[in-house]
Scaffold this active site. Structure first.
Site, PDB file in Angstrom:
ATOM      1  CE1 TYR A   1      -4.488  -1.823   4.748  1.00  0.00           C
ATOM      2  CE2 TYR A   1      -3.084   0.063   4.261  1.00  0.00           C
ATOM      3  CZ  TYR A   1      -3.883  -0.984   3.837  1.00  0.00           C
ATOM      4  OH  TYR A   1      -4.071  -1.186   2.486  1.00  0.00           O
TER       5      TYR A   1
ATOM      6  CB  SER B   1      -0.901   0.011   1.239  1.00  0.00           C
ATOM      7  OG  SER B   1      -1.544   1.260   1.406  1.00  0.00           O
TER       8      SER B   1
END
Length: 284
Positions: free
Chosen positions: A171, A150
């Site tokens: 995350y 990401s």
């Protein structure tokens, strides 16, 4: 012939979203698919997970392209279950050429419990590593390993900015740590001709982003924010002005990395972010 004709590709998180898109795009290019997904709720995520029906739908869509599909309901946090799933799939399809570690969660929000941090790491980081390690014994020399990262890994503060809460920090940590994992594993497998690469998307139009919890997190100024309200911020995030990327934009890169066209690419951190990170750099 397709670009991955005759290859067998295993994909986690394949029941919907990016995982389904990858499966269909690879099948269109000639691959048989092993579609894996938990098909159960992960309560801390605060948005619904895909179902067994969703996973079967992915498989049917793959079969409509003329390719074979094997489905496995498995939790990437369960290494023994992953080992069994890969062994059974290879027994059925005869080989394994590519693995795409795609499964992930994003439980954002300021008022989330500590488990939002720990469970995100369990799924996104440990689950990705367990997926790759369970696949390794079945991958022949010259295979391809693709890890879904990401932009939050390449610029961790984008997700771990306080507003996203413990889940956002989990995350970011997961995706950032996967960068080093890909680099180090790429060197270990390079003598075998096996490639290890990561793809780092910006905001993609999937349920992970398109849910009420995300809208509330990024538009706290509104009582009941909608997708349209959140898209104002998403559009500004991407330099190219698109609010959300389409999953197929990521799938095109996955096909390239799965194919022999990328036979000398390894340790690559490929960002597909519509200029988000470049914009961030020049605005510093």
């Amino acid at each position: 012939m397709g670009r991955v004709d005759g290859k067998v590709v295993a994909i986690t998180g394949a029941a919907r979203g990016q995982g389904r898109s990858h499966a269909l795009r690879l099948a269109e290019e000639g691959a048989d698919i092993v579609a894996l997904d938990i098909c159960q709720e992960i309560p801390v995520a605060d948005y619904g997970m895909a179902s067994g029906t969703d996973l079967e739908e992915t498989a049917e869509l793959v079969r409509k392209t003329g390719r074979r599909a094997v489905v496995k309901q498995v939790d990437v946090r369960d290494r023994p279950a992953l080992d069994r799933a890969f062994t059974e799939a290879v027994e059925e399809l005869g080989r394994l050429d590519v693995v795409v570690a795609n499964a992930g969660i994003s439980p954002v929000g300021m008022n989330r419990p500590l488990s939002a941090f720990t469970e995100t790491i369990d799924v996104n980081l440990l689950g990705s590593i367990s997926t790759v390690h369970a696949a390794l014994p079945h991958l022949a020399d010259g295979s391809s390993i693709i890890v879904m990262g990401s932009v939050a890994g390449l610029a961790p503060e984008l997700a771990g900015n306080g507003v996203a809460g413990p889940g956002g920090y989990g995350y970011s940590f997961s995706k950032k740590t996967l960068i080093d994992y890909v680099n180090w594993l790429a060197v270990q497998l390079a003598p075998k001709g096996t490639r290890v690469n990561a793809v780092h998307p910006g905001n993609v139009a999937t349920r992970m982003v398109q849910n009420e919890s995300t809208y509330r997190t990024y538009r706290p100024d509104l009582e009941n924010p909608t997708e349209a309200d959140a898209e104002v911020l998403f559009r500004n995030f991407h330099a190219m002005g698109v609010p959300l990327l389409d999953p197929i934009d990521i799938s095109h890169a996955v096909v390239y990395l799965a194919s022999d066209e990328s036979r000398y690419l390894t340790g690559v951190q490929l960002k597909i972010d519509a200029g988000a990170l470049a914009q961030r750099e020049i605005q510093r």
